[in-house]
Write a protein that holds these residues in place. Sequence first.
Motif, PDB file in Angstrom:
ATOM      1  N   TYR A 184       0.860  -1.180   0.000  1.00  0.00           N
ATOM      2  CA  TYR A 184       0.000   0.000   0.000  1.00  0.00           C
ATOM      3  C   TYR A 184       0.899   1.233   0.000  1.00  0.00           C
ATOM      4  CZ  TYR A 184      -3.960  -3.035   0.874  1.00  0.00           C
ATOM      5  OH  TYR A 184      -4.927  -3.998   0.741  1.00  0.00           O
ATOM      6  N   TYR A 185       0.800   2.017  -1.069  1.00  0.00           N
ATOM      7  CA  TYR A 185       1.720   3.141  -1.248  1.00  0.00           C
ATOM      8  C   TYR A 185       1.216   4.444  -0.637  1.00  0.00           C
ATOM      9  CZ  TYR A 185       4.827   0.403  -4.154  1.00  0.00           C
ATOM     10  OH  TYR A 185       5.731  -0.549  -4.595  1.00  0.00           O
ATOM     11  N   ARG A 186      -0.031   4.464  -0.162  1.00  0.00           N
ATOM     12  CA  ARG A 186      -0.565   5.675   0.458  1.00  0.00           C
ATOM     13  C   ARG A 186      -1.359   5.297   1.708  1.00  0.00           C
ATOM     14  NH1 ARG A 186      -0.361  10.421  -1.954  1.00  0.00           N
ATOM     15  NH2 ARG A 186      -2.359  11.126  -1.110  1.00  0.00           N
ATOM     16  N   VAL A 187      -0.633   5.041   2.789  1.00  0.00           N
ATOM     17  CA  VAL A 187      -1.244   4.699   4.077  1.00  0.00           C
ATOM     18  C   VAL A 187      -1.238   5.947   4.950  1.00  0.00           C
ATOM     19  CG1 VAL A 187      -1.113   3.228   6.109  1.00  0.00           C
ATOM     20  CG2 VAL A 187      -0.403   2.336   3.880  1.00  0.00           C
ATOM     21  N   PRO A 188      -2.408   6.413   5.429  1.00  0.00           N
ATOM     22  CA  PRO A 188      -2.437   7.617   6.266  1.00  0.00           C
ATOM     23  C   PRO A 188      -1.620   7.425   7.550  1.00  0.00           C
ATOM     24  CG  PRO A 188      -4.638   7.022   5.542  1.00  0.00           C
ATOM     25  CD  PRO A 188      -3.748   5.871   5.196  1.00  0.00           C
ATOM     26  N   GLU A 193       0.063  12.663   7.002  1.00  0.00           N
ATOM     27  CA  GLU A 193       0.787  12.429   5.762  1.00  0.00           C
ATOM     28  C   GLU A 193       0.498  11.006   5.280  1.00  0.00           C
ATOM     29  OE1 GLU A 193       4.669  12.984   7.238  1.00  0.00           O
ATOM     30  OE2 GLU A 193       4.570  15.180   7.235  1.00  0.00           O
ATOM     31  N   TYR A 194       1.108  10.636   4.161  1.00  0.00           N
ATOM     32  CA  TYR A 194       0.925   9.292   3.627  1.00  0.00           C
ATOM     33  C   TYR A 194       2.271   8.597   3.506  1.00  0.00           C
ATOM     34  CZ  TYR A 194      -3.820  10.706   2.626  1.00  0.00           C
ATOM     35  OH  TYR A 194      -5.111  11.145   2.757  1.00  0.00           O
ATOM     36  N   THR A 195       2.308   7.362   3.959  1.00  0.00           N
ATOM     37  CA  THR A 195       3.539   6.591   3.887  1.00  0.00           C
ATOM     38  C   THR A 195       3.302   5.363   3.016  1.00  0.00           C
ATOM     39  OG1 THR A 195       2.956   5.301   5.857  1.00  0.00           O
ATOM     40  CG2 THR A 195       4.229   7.322   6.197  1.00  0.00           C
ATOM     41  N   GLY A 196       4.416   4.796   2.538  1.00  0.00           N
ATOM     42  CA  GLY A 196       4.329   3.601   1.700  1.00  0.00           C
ATOM     43  C   GLY A 196       5.337   2.573   2.148  1.00  0.00           C
TER      44      GLY A 196
END
Length: 278
Positions: A184-188, A193-196
């Motif tokens: 998952y490339y866009r985890v809140p 922010e978003y982490t992957g």
Amino acid sequence: MNIGTTFSHRHAHFIGLDVISAYKELLTYKFDVIRLCTYWDENLHTVKELLDLSEVSSQKVVITLGMKAPRWPEFYFPHEISVRDQNDINKIVEKQIVEYMYQCVNTLKGYGCIKYWQVENEPLDKSGPRNLTVPIDILKQEIAIVRAQDSRPIITTLWGNSLFERKIYSKLIEISDVIGLDLYYRVPSSKGEYTGPEKPDANYMLFVLGCKKPVWITELQAEPWSKPESMNLQHLVVNFDHAKKINAEQVLLWGCEYWLWRKKFFNDDSWCKLIYQM
């Protein structure tokens, strides 16, 4: 690179879709493989209906088995089994899950459309409301039960975002025929922010090249993660580009229920069209 998806009949029903109609539409997409889910707290009636449709359509299928299955709350214990913590899994669940695994395989192995069994879902990764795992000893018993009844390959999966940090993959490589990574490339994050995944795509590509077993991406994020802004069509294209760089044998796009939901209730078929073109 082959493309597939996961269809959770539980989730499809939860978001208001007619399960059979939704699956019939999904079959028209001609995915290489569709992963279907068994859930321990229900019978196999719906799964058998979906497998019947798959047989007619010559659709290749992966069946997930075990106490842990795709979609929240991850663990699906029957109501008569009370599990409060990890100790309860070790003490209470072992005998019952062994019997359940035997029943599932014995009931479903006659379906020719099933090409793979997946035993548990991210079994060694803590998840669910109680942060539980499937103990490796129980996992080995489950796999042994499947192998004793059927010769089709066995998949086990990992939360791929922390693949190199936790280094538990070696335990699964020893007992599996295929290793699945969930990416998952866009985890809140807590900061908004978003982490992957923890490492660049090149590291995952090297893992695929060096692994002694075939590697799939069993979940590639293709629906929003709790917040709508975490995922859109542009992000999906980027995620797919990441997957192509990693060069896994099979990529299962995660979120088909969401695409069908957008189409049915919002007259938005843009997700379905994009997926169909991939």
